[in-house]
Design a protein around this motif. Structure first.
Motif, short mmCIF file in Angstrom:
data_model
loop_
_atom_site.label_atom_id
_atom_site.label_comp_id
_atom_site.label_asym_id
_atom_site.label_seq_id
_atom_site.Cartn_x
_atom_site.Cartn_y
_atom_site.Cartn_z
N TRP A 1 0.64 -1.14 -0.38
CA TRP A 1 0.27 -0.21 -0.31
C TRP A 1 0.94 1.17 0.10
O TRP A 1 2.20 1.40 0.70
N LYS A 2 0.51 2.15 -0.75
CA LYS A 2 0.88 3.41 -0.64
C LYS A 2 0.34 4.64 0.40
O LYS A 2 -1.19 4.94 -0.45
N PHE A 3 0.62 5.40 0.54
CA PHE A 3 0.16 6.38 1.54
C PHE A 3 0.66 7.57 1.99
O PHE A 3 2.68 8.21 1.58
N ASP A 4 0.01 8.48 1.97
CA ASP A 4 0.54 10.39 1.38
C ASP A 4 1.32 10.27 2.70
O ASP A 4 2.08 11.94 2.62
N SER A 5 0.39 10.45 3.67
CA SER A 5 0.81 10.72 5.07
C SER A 5 1.14 9.60 6.63
O SER A 5 0.32 8.47 5.79
N VAL A 6 1.70 10.00 6.98
CA VAL A 6 1.59 8.95 8.63
C VAL A 6 0.48 8.66 8.88
O VAL A 6 0.04 7.60 9.90
N GLU A 7 -0.49 9.74 9.08
CA GLU A 7 -1.71 9.46 9.81
C GLU A 7 -2.81 8.31 8.94
O GLU A 7 -3.65 7.76 9.41
N ALA A 8 -3.02 8.68 7.12
CA ALA A 8 -3.58 7.77 6.55
C ALA A 8 -2.91 6.26 6.77
O ALA A 8 -3.60 5.87 7.00
N LEU A 9 -2.20 6.23 6.76
CA LEU A 9 -1.02 4.89 7.39
C LEU A 9 -1.74 4.81 8.60
O LEU A 9 -2.09 3.46 8.84
N ALA A 10 -1.29 5.33 9.50
CA ALA A 10 -2.20 4.61 10.48
C ALA A 10 -3.48 3.96 11.08
O ALA A 10 -3.74 3.06 11.61
N LEU B 1 3.82 5.76 16.50
CA LEU B 1 4.11 5.69 15.24
C LEU B 1 5.50 7.21 15.07
O LEU B 1 6.37 6.66 13.84
N LYS B 2 4.60 8.10 15.35
CA LYS B 2 5.47 9.34 15.36
C LYS B 2 6.92 9.57 15.84
O LYS B 2 7.59 9.59 15.08
N GLN B 3 6.51 9.00 16.68
CA GLN B 3 7.65 8.67 18.06
C GLN B 3 8.66 8.34 17.14
O GLN B 3 9.67 8.69 17.15
N ALA C 1 21.82 2.90 4.97
CA ALA C 1 20.75 3.35 5.60
C ALA C 1 20.76 4.89 5.37
O ALA C 1 20.04 6.04 5.60
N LYS C 2 21.77 5.33 5.13
CA LYS C 2 22.96 6.52 5.57
C LYS C 2 22.49 7.27 3.90
O LYS C 2 22.10 7.09 3.14
N GLY C 3 21.57 8.61 4.92
CA GLY C 3 20.86 9.93 3.90
C GLY C 3 19.65 9.02 3.56
O GLY C 3 19.14 9.74 2.99
N LYS C 4 18.91 7.71 3.83
CA LYS C 4 18.01 7.36 3.63
C LYS C 4 17.07 7.41 4.62
O LYS C 4 16.47 6.77 5.06
N TYR C 5 16.08 8.73 5.07
CA TYR C 5 15.81 8.94 5.40
C TYR C 5 14.22 8.36 5.45
O TYR C 5 13.36 8.57 4.38
N LEU C 6 13.08 8.10 6.73
CA LEU C 6 11.67 8.35 6.66
C LEU C 6 11.02 9.54 6.02
O LEU C 6 10.50 9.87 7.40
N GLU C 7 10.26 9.06 5.04
CA GLU C 7 9.72 10.36 5.06
C GLU C 7 8.22 9.83 3.78
O GLU C 7 8.38 8.82 3.14
N ALA C 8 6.88 10.36 4.20
CA ALA C 8 6.37 10.61 3.46
C ALA C 8 6.65 11.09 1.91
O ALA C 8 6.85 11.48 1.29
N PRO C 9 5.35 10.43 0.63
CA PRO C 9 5.12 9.63 0.83
C PRO C 9 5.53 7.90 1.35
O PRO C 9 7.05 8.31 1.15
N PHE C 10 4.43 7.14 2.05
CA PHE C 10 5.81 5.95 2.76
C PHE C 10 4.82 4.33 1.80
O PHE C 10 3.28 4.28 1.20
N THR C 11 5.57 3.40 1.69
CA THR C 11 4.94 2.38 1.15
C THR C 11 5.05 1.33 2.32
O THR C 11 6.17 1.32 2.82
N VAL C 12 3.53 0.35 2.40
CA VAL C 12 3.90 -0.35 3.89
C VAL C 12 3.54 -1.90 3.06
O VAL C 12 2.80 -2.02 2.17
N VAL C 13 4.33 -2.49 3.52
CA VAL C 13 3.82 -4.48 3.14
C VAL C 13 3.92 -5.43 4.34
O VAL C 13 3.85 -4.78 5.61
#
Length: 498
Positions: free
Chosen positions: A371-380, A390-392, A416-428
């Motif tokens: 799934w793809k989500f544009d925000s952490v709120e939509a994911l949660a 989750l945000k924390q 993981a260097k330089g690869k921050y977790l930021e929207a949009p997200f993909t989830v499996v």
């Protein structure tokens, strides 16, 4: 006799679910031979194909590969296409320091003290030769290395088609080019033994269709130099795997091809081979409960784990090192349960910016297993995950990306260097599936099958790949199966023709 009856009983029990017919070896005396070959290879996966190619390159003739299924490649054709080797051109290009000693040390750690160091070292020292064989045959790999769970450095190549078929198909073409005889729908039915218990020939059933055990025609084939058994594991033989681990019922998924039922392994036990580590059956922690078999998510997850987080849906928090060895991660995932104790598959969260770099990402989303989500709120909200924790957690993890130090689980953050977790997200969603059997017959570094009574090699009997046991110990590191299969297949050929 007691040991043989016990093993025969195991094989008969396995037939109840997986329906493999019990092969029966017998004395060769008085047999009317239908054909003669110099080298018979049972199985057409990585090990069998590599053995055939190496034998031909060393001057071998009259070599035949017998494959029981309709298509060649076996379980190898549908695996992840991941190949680990030390001191490779890509490592040199990326400035990665590695060695056979380092690779072996990583594997011994995962093996929890019971892996076979001699065989692991032999494989690591010759892995580059096997990789070169695939390149010479036309295999193509992504122009970057991956660092899989339990590996201390990036050393893993992956085929551009992201599956083992990217290796088995070129090797199969090379076999045809070299004049190796190939026979599909030809099932191994047992060994034909000389008076000392050595192998003089084999029985095969040509015209075989999986599940129709009495079909086709039985043939007796005399073998001049040796038989190489390269039939893979027994993960699809549900009763046999349950005899080793009762939790691995039919409700547990499996990534293997249907033909992985273990008859040739059981028959080697019957003629005296040593069973080793049969209870160590590995589950893949990168699999998804939302698709069958290996699927699309597995390779997607393997690629993305180094720069992703896995969270418990009930807490919104991480619960493991995402690139720990397979057993560590699978065990941690199996502990994720709801209030009633039912499985509650955890989530792997990745920035779409990073996940889309992998070739299977589009299919993961297209077929609804991600799934793809544009925000952490939509994911949660979608997965019912508590938002604030989750945000924390995401904020805390991004701090680890910045500093290069994971204070929660000690994850190696280099990839993981330089690869921050930021929207949009993909989830499996993640849930382990039975993937690899560490158990099988005991061999030595020359790929000779050892006799349980004498400790010496059984004459003209060799084995390579997952049908063998003891090499990896408790847990096999990802991407170490292909080099093991190919190197030991090549080794068997070298031993036979030495």
């Amino acid at each position: 006799m007691g040991r043989r009856n016990f093993i025969k009983g195991m094989a008969a029990a396995s037939a109840a679910v997986a329906t493999p017919a019990l092969a029966l070896s017998e004395p060769a005396k008085g047999i009317k031979w239908d054909k003669q070959v110099d080298i018979a290879i049972i199985g057409s996966g990585f090990a069998g194909l590599a053995a055939a190619i190496e034998a031909k390159r060393l001057g071998g003739n009259n070599i035949e590969i017998f494959e029981k299924m309709a298509v060649y490649g076996g379980n190898s054709a549908i695996n992840g296409g991941l190949f680990a080797a030390p001191n490779t051109p890509l490592q040199a290009k990326e400035g990665r320091k590695d060695s056979p000693d380092t690779m072996v040390a990583d594997q011994l750690k995962a093996g929890r003290g019971i892996a076979d160091e001699k065989i692991l070292r032999h494989v690591a020292e010759h892995a580059m030769e096997a990789l070169q064989m695939t390149l010479d045959a036309g295999a193509e790999y992504h122009p970057y290395l991956q660092q899989l769970g339990g590996h201390s450095v990036p050393r893993t190549y992956q085929t551009t088609v992201s599956c083992g078929g990217g290796i088995t198909q070129p090797l199969l073409k090379e076999c045809k080019k070299l004049g190796v005889t190939l026979s599909n729908r030809t099932k191994f039915e047992g060994f034909l033994l000389d008076e000392q218990g050595g192998v003089e020939g084999i029985k095969v059933r040509r015209g075989y269709y999986f599940g129709k055990e009495d079909g086709g025609n039985l043939e007796h084939i005399k073998v001049g130099k040796g038989v190489i058994v390269a039939t893979g594991g027994f993960a699809q033989n549900i009763n046999l795997r349950m005899a080793q681990d009762p939790t691995l019922t039919s409700e547990v998924g499996c990534t293997n091809a249907k033909g992985a039922t273990g008859e040739a392994m059981l028959e080697m036990f019957r003629v005296g081979a040593v069973p080793v580590h049969m209870a160590h059956i590995q589950s893949g922690p990168w699999a998804s409960p939302d698709e069958g078999g290996f699927g699309y998510v597995s390779n997607y997850s393997i690629y993305n784990f180094p720069h992703s987080i896995a969270v418990d849906r009930r807490t919104g928090l991480r619960f493991m090192d995402e690139i720990a060895d397979r057993k560590t991660r699978a065990d941690a995932q199996l502990e994720r349960r709801d209030e009633q104790g039912n499985p509650n598959p955890p989530l792997m969260i990745t920035s779409y910016k990073q996940s889309k770099q992998h070739p299977t990402a589009k299919k993961v989303l297209k077929y609804g297993v991600g799934w793809k989500f544009d925000s952490v709120e939509a994911l949660a909200e979608h997965f019912g995950v508590p938002l604030a924790p989750l945000k924390q957690q995401i904020e805390e993890y991004n701090g680890y990306v910045k500093t290069g130090v994971d204070k929660q689980f000690g994850k190696n953050m280099a990839k993981a260097k330089g690869k921050y977790l930021e929207a949009p997200f993909t989830v499996v969603r993640l849930w382990p599936k039975v993937h690899y059997c560490q158990g099988g017959v005991q061999i030595n570094p020359r790929a000779e099958v050892l006799n349980s009574m004498t400790g010496k090699p059984i004459s003209k009997l060799f084995a390579a790949g997952e049908v063998t046991g003891g090499t990896h110990g408790v847990s096999r590191l990802g991407s170490c199966s292909i080099p093991e299969c190919m190197v030991m297949g090549m080794t068997a050929a070298r031993t036979i023709l030495a």
